[in-house]
Design an enzyme around this catalytic site. Structure first.
Site, PDB file in Angstrom:
ATOM      1  N   TYR A 509      -6.083  25.809   2.527  1.00  0.00           N
ATOM      2  CA  TYR A 509      -5.769  25.473   0.803  1.00  0.00           C
ATOM      3  C   TYR A 509      -6.807  25.293   0.197  1.00  0.00           C
ATOM      4  CZ  TYR A 509      -3.211  22.182  -1.917  1.00  0.00           C
ATOM      5  OH  TYR A 509      -2.798  21.956  -3.664  1.00  0.00           O
ATOM      6  N   LYS A 513      -8.296  26.936  -2.925  1.00  0.00           N
ATOM      7  CA  LYS A 513      -7.778  26.330  -4.845  1.00  0.00           C
ATOM      8  C   LYS A 513      -9.480  26.030  -5.649  1.00  0.00           C
ATOM      9  CE  LYS A 513      -3.464  24.821  -5.700  1.00  0.00           C
ATOM     10  NZ  LYS A 513      -3.048  25.043  -6.934  1.00  0.00           N
TER      11      LYS A 513
END
Length: 700
Positions: A509, A513
């Site tokens: 994650y 991002k």
């Protein structure tokens, strides 16, 4: 050797993974196809299985690649798909609830008989080893004569309080009973036969958006012959209690079917002094035995045979064992059993007070919205609050969602919800026509870097390209502070702090991002993409979950292992403050800039849970998390996956990644305050009131 039974999975959501794992462990079975309207979802499940990818049920049937279909879609389309598969010559196993009513279930059963095919009901918990032991012991009379039974499902259902609100189970109050009730009714039906429903009550209502009430608990009284039965369902934040308790003349048996633990309490013939001691020692011995048995099962299977997974394996073994051997269906999973369960659920719904089954009347639309703002991810926690703030500021909003409905039934004049695939550039571009500002709040929780590049980075770039083609004036992308290295308490973090050059040892994650931001900033520099980046901190407030994984690893509602020692100040921020920051980015001259939306230093993890205890009277068990131990366990798993299981794309663990979860580095929030005029809540008492007291964290 006979050919294996070919199985197709229709629906590639969460539950499909459990079916796939069980089928892989079932002799004489091969998964040959995965069908889902989302080709990417179907492909992600199918490729590791070597199965075909399809997007239409008609193709799955016509191409003759399956003998049996597992129907794992939302329940409102179970019946139509089942009828189509049966008519096409396939056996079917239908996830619970097998349909939305007994009438629909009877149609499936009749169609199966007409096609000379089998209809199986997916009551997986009946396949648990512990349940089979309980049932055998009861039938053998080991518990004596059974006088009463209590069947309990007490497990928090977070979507009731924090969304997403467009799920099938939240569309009507009765859907909650349709979704959860079959687990309990299937047990009772299998143990005692047909049930008579005597009374039904719903309680603990919570308001969905638009002042639309939903019950969070049900209590139902029933009878089967001489056995009195109580069904209890609770969906508030409560300790997990999913159990079947039988009270007999000789013993009380309790099956924790979430943990596959069966404990039997019996009387003994010792004298009055030794009797209670001996009883408790016998109970202690049973619990130790059950715990060791489960621990050994998990250890030797590398955590691939947890109780939930075992229940599916028990179900598929019974279903396909009978099919391959030409034996009659196992009654636990037969279509007749499915019909009996659904008749009982229908009777429960009929006994509920009519007012508990009502939904709010949707607001009447008086004008067609003329959106100038688009929110991608508008049904999530931040997206819902942002959409409502934009409307309050006088803007109409277009919400891009997977479905065609959203959590804004009270705003038909100002909000329109449309469905478009984020993998379809033309569709996204068309959806942006007339839009001035786009908020991209989308995120993809993938398990491989390849999937991150496709479903997160690829989508972010596609949204950017659509924004360019549609002439959008401002694209506001939501990244995450998780992309920073937050492992050093002596290193303050501001917008000037860069991400690490090499992020291959960070969680997917955080890494994904960061890559999205890098690619988007390249487009800003090279082509003038009107980009602004927001990175919210740990967002709290009304509509957010109690079990926030930015703070620690939760074990139900009553216990959490926090990341690290829990004494450092965490980057909390109120949902209303995040939304205010996002709105301020619309017109400010800040293209190409990024903003860390982190509130004023307020609470540590321990301080947060102490505030919950002081304001709400709920003492949550807080245990510090040894980050070195987390890292060591991660390293062992990495070695097993990479070298023992030969898996590709396994993430290399790092201690810095684990320390970053603890948010050791302090944040400096001067930039958004100076440039945007942003003023996050400065008062500790008001912060706690908004973040905890009025946040409805427990649902009651």
């Amino acid at each position: 050797m006979s050919q294996p039974i070919r199985v197709g999975l229709i629906g590639a959501g969460y539950i499909a993974d459990w079916h796939a794992d069980a089928l892989k462990a079932t002799p004489g079975v091969k998964i040959t196809a995965v069908c889902d309207t989302s080709e990417s979802a179907a492909r992600a499940l199918a490729e590791p299985l070597g199965a075909r990818v399809l997007t239409r049920v008609d193709d799955l049937i016509s191409e003759n690649i399956c003998d049996c279909a597992h129907i794992l879609t939302p329940p409102n389309i179970h019946k139509d798909i089942a009828l189509k598969c049966l008519a096409g010559g396939l056996h079917v196993l239908v996830e619970k609830p097998v349909a939305e009513s007994a009438e629909q279930t009877a149609e499936i059963l009749d169609a199966a008989a007409a096609a000379n095919r089998r209809f199986h009901a997916g009551h997986n918990f009946l396949g648990l080893p512990g349940y089979e032991r309980m049932k055998s012991a009861m039938r053998a009379g080991e518990y004596g004569r059974i006088s009463s039974a209590e069947l309990t499902w007490a497990l928090p259902l977070a979507p009731l309080r924090s969304g997403p609100f467009n799920l099938w189970l939240l569309r009507e109050p009765k859907n909650l009973l349709l979704e959860l009730g079959p687990h309990l009714v299937a047990f009772a039906q299998d143990l005692f036969g047909d049930l008579e429903i005597l009374h039904a009550h719903a309680g603990n209502p919570v308001m969905l958006p638009g002042e639309d009430p939903r019950p969070q608990s049900f209590r139902i009284l029933a009878r089967a012959g001489a056995v009195e039965i109580t069904f209890a369902l609770s969906m508030v934040e409560t300790i997990d209690d999913r159990s079947v308790t039988l009270r007999g003349s000789s013993a009380r048996a309790r099956l924790d079917f979430a943990q596959d633990v069966l404990v039997v309490e019996r009387e003994n013939a010792a004298d009055l002094v030794a009797n209670p001691l001996r009883k408790q020692m016998e109970m202690t011995g049973q619990r130790r035995r059950e715990g060791l048995r489960n621990a050994w099962t998990q250890l030797r299977s590398l955590n691939t045979r947890n109780p939930y997974g075992l229940s599916f394996r028990g179900m598929t073994a019974a279903v396909y064992g009978a099919l391959t051997e030409g034996k009659p269906q196992d009654p636990r999973f037969s279509g007749e059993s499915g019909l009996a369960v659904m008749r009982c659920i229908d009777d429960m719904i009929a006994k509920l007070p009519p007012e508990t089954l009502k939904t709010a009347t949707p607001a009447v639309q008086t004008r067609i919205p003329k959106p100038t703002a688009m929110v991608i991810g508008g049904t999530g926690f931040i997206g819902r609050a942002l959409t409502r703030r934009l409307v309050a500021d006088g803007r109409d909003v277009r919400v891009l969602s997977r479905g065609r409905t959203g959590p804004f039934p009270d705003l038909p004049d100002n909000v329109e919800t449309i469905s478009a695939s984020l993998h379809d550039l033309d569709a996204v571009t068309e959806a942006m026509q007339g839009i001035d500002v786009v908020f991209n709040l989308a995120k993809s929780m993938d398990t491989t870097w390849a999937d991150c590049l496709k479903n997160d980075v690829g989508v972010a770039l596609r949204v950017a390209m659509a924004s360019e083609q549609a002439g959008v004036k401002r694209l506001i992308y939501t990244g995450t502070i998780a992309s920073y290295d937050m492992s050093d308490p002596e290193t303050p973090i501001s917008e000037e702090t860069g991400f690490a050059e090499d992020m291959t040892d960070r969680n997917l994650y955080a890494r994904s991002k960061a890559e999205c931001e890098r690619k988007l900033l390249d487009l800003h520099c090279d082509r003038g993409l009107p980009l602004v980046i927001a990175r919210p901190g740990i967002v709290v407030g009304h509509g957010g979950p109690l079990q926030h994984w930015g703070i620690g690893r939760w074990h139900g509602a009553g216990a959490v292992r926090i990341w690290g020692h829990g004494r450092n100040i965490l980057p909390f921020v109120l949902i209303d403050d995040v939304v205010d920051g996002l709105v301020r980015m619309i017109d400010a001259p800040v293209e190409g800039q990024s903003f860390n939306l982190v509130g004023e230093p307020m609470l540590s993890a321990r301080g947060y849970f102490n505030a919950i205890h002081e304001t709400l009277g709920a003492r949550i068990r807080v245990v510090p998390g040894n980050l070195h131990a987390f890292y060591a366990a991660d390293a062992v798993k990495y070695g097993l996956k990479k070298y023992a299981l030969r898996r590709h794309g396994v993430i290399r663990p790092s201690l810095a990644d684990w320390k970053s979860r603890a948010h050791f580095s302090p944040f400096v929030n001067a930039h958004p305050k100076e440039v945007l005029g942003w003023t996050p809540e400065p008062d500790r008492a008001r912060f706690i009131e908004k973040a905890i007291t009025h946040a409805n964290l427990f649902g009651f």
